[in-house]
Design an enzyme around this catalytic site. Structure first.
Site, PDB file in Angstrom:
ATOM      1  N   ILE A 100      -0.666  -6.720  12.250  1.00  0.00           N
ATOM      2  CA  ILE A 100       0.575  -7.046  11.543  1.00  0.00           C
ATOM      3  C   ILE A 100       0.416  -8.357  10.780  1.00  0.00           C
ATOM      4  O   ILE A 100       0.773  -8.456   9.606  1.00  0.00           O
ATOM      5  CB  ILE A 100       1.764  -7.130  12.527  1.00  0.00           C
ATOM      6  CG1 ILE A 100       2.071  -5.735  13.084  1.00  0.00           C
ATOM      7  CG2 ILE A 100       3.000  -7.729  11.850  1.00  0.00           C
ATOM      8  CD1 ILE A 100       3.260  -5.651  14.011  1.00  0.00           C
ATOM      9  N   GLY A 114       1.783  -9.134  19.101  1.00  0.00           N
ATOM     10  CA  GLY A 114       1.669  -7.881  19.831  1.00  0.00           C
ATOM     11  C   GLY A 114       3.030  -7.234  20.044  1.00  0.00           C
ATOM     12  O   GLY A 114       4.052  -7.770  19.621  1.00  0.00           O
ATOM     13  N   ARG A 115       3.007  -6.051  20.646  1.00  0.00           N
ATOM     14  CA  ARG A 115       4.247  -5.314  20.903  1.00  0.00           C
ATOM     15  C   ARG A 115       4.290  -4.869  22.356  1.00  0.00           C
ATOM     16  O   ARG A 115       3.253  -4.712  22.991  1.00  0.00           O
ATOM     17  CB  ARG A 115       4.347  -4.108  19.946  1.00  0.00           C
ATOM     18  CG  ARG A 115       4.497  -4.553  18.490  1.00  0.00           C
ATOM     19  CD  ARG A 115       4.566  -3.387  17.534  1.00  0.00           C
ATOM     20  NE  ARG A 115       5.711  -2.520  17.767  1.00  0.00           N
ATOM     21  CZ  ARG A 115       6.929  -2.747  17.296  1.00  0.00           C
ATOM     22  NH1 ARG A 115       7.179  -3.817  16.569  1.00  0.00           N
ATOM     23  NH2 ARG A 115       7.902  -1.893  17.544  1.00  0.00           N
ATOM     24  N   HIS A 154     -20.183  13.293  -5.559  1.00  0.00           N
ATOM     25  CA  HIS A 154     -20.576  12.071  -6.254  1.00  0.00           C
ATOM     26  C   HIS A 154     -19.744  11.913  -7.511  1.00  0.00           C
ATOM     27  O   HIS A 154     -19.516  12.900  -8.210  1.00  0.00           O
ATOM     28  CB  HIS A 154     -22.064  12.152  -6.640  1.00  0.00           C
ATOM     29  CG  HIS A 154     -22.522  10.992  -7.460  1.00  0.00           C
ATOM     30  ND1 HIS A 154     -22.783   9.766  -6.898  1.00  0.00           N
ATOM     31  CD2 HIS A 154     -22.723  10.873  -8.802  1.00  0.00           C
ATOM     32  CE1 HIS A 154     -23.151   8.930  -7.854  1.00  0.00           C
ATOM     33  NE2 HIS A 154     -23.130   9.572  -9.022  1.00  0.00           N
TER      34      HIS A 154
END
Ligand code: FAD
Ligand code: NAI
Length: 465
Positions: free
Chosen positions: A184, A272-273, A444
């Site tokens: 995040i 963080g969560r 390609h």
């Protein structure tokens, strides 16, 4: 069914829950889904994956124009940032997609129970004062931002914000400090950097992007620094004070030492969560959570209580939308008596910066711990399409078992790594060897040829370096 209101009642309409509900309904089960938000789609569609990608896409185009990259291609324009319109297109993307889920609920005859759901027993849930009994209950309540002790997030105030607030900032901040150099922090930090903010990322560990391959983390570090992001590693934030529209952060070395202060116009807390289980009445259902607050499940997504299942961010594993979705399909299939399986060894992860950073399977460090490996690498600089598009940064790395040649992990940094990683995931799902990838004909000129050449490098030499 006589005593039950529903065959399946899903709690939470994020990518885990709404997908589980749709699959259950498709399989002929009478299905309801409780959701307390005003719109369906959970974190991902409302305040996560979708709005962040809307801002990442628009800010990337702005930066290409404003920095003169487009001028180098012969496209000259006077560039002006219209942040209101940029936010408007973000909101439109969210509206369109969340409305789309509502349409799918109607189409599949899924009843949306509006409000917060809470267990009153192992087979009964209360939503907005009404009780519903269901044969199967799927907990898909997702996750929310981990708070940083001593740091008060105030999204409405717009100075100290979490990811939801960072998506909505009304004016480009002069200086944004991001606490946490994870996904995040780097995605949303990149958005505001591109739009003109000075961005400092304060990361507790000695390296950004925990959990990713070591070499990828190191190279990403270099790339972000080159882009102008200031990375303050091995540093912890000990406090944030706000006065008017200004914040002052106190930081010190993670290992301890002299403190210093940093002034900022915006602070993003992205450390963080955590799983959402508060107020869910899990005790009434007889379910407990582990030390990390997650609901433990078995291979089939069953909890310790028969008839109660759990999926997505609320259970152990990476907190990713596609993991939640796949679990949603699998749990519904298991409930319907089919065999729903998710291969948790092959869950790709992508950081949607520019270039994108992606990986699937084991990191080189993890693979080495398990046994002898061979590694093949190919730089994007030597890939014709990347070079032509002026996207020389990054590489593809294929990690294979030294004895069997089976692909154990693939990591990459490339402008379209998020799309390229799907091939690697599919190859691994099919149990491919590096030889299988090396001898698969790739179109390609495409960025994906770099994956083929990295696989060739596992076994000898690629052609273009
Ligand atoms: P959620 O999406 O969190 O949904 C849970 C829902 O349950 C919520 O709507 C909530 O309101 C509801 N709920 C909770 N409790 C109750 C209750 N008691 N009663 C009724 N309803 C309840 N992942 C990716 O894979 N790719 C990305 O690009 C990506 N970008 C992200 C960007 C940001 C800024 C954030 C924050 C997250 C991002 N994620 C991304 C992670 C992704 O959003 C989550 O992994 C995913 O949403 C988890 O799905 P879920 O269904 O488990 O839970
Ligand atoms: P994260 O776990 O990715 O990163 C948090 C970072 O904060 C870590 O590097 C950690 O070391 C650091 N940290 C923790 N405490 C700290 C402190 N006190 N001071 C400084 N640094 C600290 O968490 P993040 O970025 O908040 O994301 C949460 C979840 O959302 C992730 O698990 C991710 O899976 C999901 N997500 C996924 C996206 C994607 O797939 N592209 C995009 C955004 C989120």
């Amino acid at each position: 069914m006589a005593d039950y209101d529903f065959d399946v009642l899903v709690i939470g309409a994020g990518p885990g829950g709404y997908v589980a509900a749709i699959r259950a309904a498709q399989l002929g089960l009478k299905t309801a889904c409780a959701e307390s938000r005003a719109t369906l789609g959970g974190t991902c569609l409302n305040v996560g994956c979708i709005p962040s990608k809307a801002m990442l896409h628009a800010s990337e185009l702005y930066e290409e124009a404003a920095s003169g990259k487009l001028a180098k291609l012969g496209i000259k324009a006077t560039v002006e940032l219209d942040l209101d319109t940029m936010h408007g297109q973000r909101k439109e993307a969210v509206k369109g997609l969340t409305g789309g889920i509502e349409y799918l609920f109607k189409k599949n005859k899924i009843e949306w129970l509006k409000g917060l759901a809470s267990f009153t027993s192992a087979d009964t849930v209360e939503v907005s004062g009404k009780s519903y009994r269901a044969k199967n209950i799927i907990i898909a309540t997702g996750s929310s931002v981990t708070p940083l002790p001593g740091v008060a997030v105030d999204n409405a105030g717009g100075v100290v914000v979490d990811s939801t607030g960072a998506l909505e900032i009304a004016k480009v901040p002069g200086h944004m400090v991001v606490i946490g150099g994870g996904v995040i922090g780097l995605e949303l930090g990149s958005v505001w950097k591109r739009l003109g903010a000075k961005v400092t990322v304060v990361e507790y560990l000695d390296q950004i992007l925990p959990g990713m391959d070591g070499e990828v983390r190191k190279e990403s570090n270099k790339i972000f620094k080159k882009q102008g992001l200031e990375l303050k590693l091995s540093t912890k934030v000990t406090g944030v004070s706000v006065e008017g529209a200004k914040a002052t952060l106190t930081v010190e070395p993670a290992a301890g030492g002299a403190a210093e202060t940093i002034e900022a116009d915006a602070v993003l807390v992205s450390i963080g969560r955590k799983p959402n289980t508060d107020g869910l009445g899990l005790d009434k259902a007889g379910i407990s959570v582990n030390a990390r607050g997650q609901i433990e499940i078995d291979h089939d997504f069953g909890t310790s209580v028969p008839g109660i299942w759990a999926i997505g961010d609320v259970v152990p594993g990476p907190m990713l939308a596609h993991k939640a979705e796949d679990e949603g399909i699998a749990v519904a299939e298991n409930i319907a008596g089919l065999t729903g399986i998710v291969n948790h060894d092959v869950i790709p992860s992508v950081v949607y910066t520019m270039p994108e950073i992606a990986g699937v399977g084991l990191t080189e460090e993890q693979a080495k711990e398990k046994g002898a490996i061979k590694v093949g690498k190919f730089p994007m600089l030597a890939n014709s399409r990347a070079k032509t598009n002026h996207e020389p940064e990054g590489f593809v790395k294929v990690i294979a078992d030294a004895e069997t040649d089976k692909v154990l992990g693939v990591w990459m940094i490339a402008s379209v790594a998020g799309t390229m990683i799907a091939q690697a995931a599919q190859a691994m799902e099919f149990g491919a060897t590096s030889e299988d990838i090396a001898y698969t004909c790739h179109a390609h000129p495409t960025h994906a040829e770099a994956t083929k050449e990295a696989a060739m490098a596992v076994r000898g030499k690629p052609i273009h370096i």
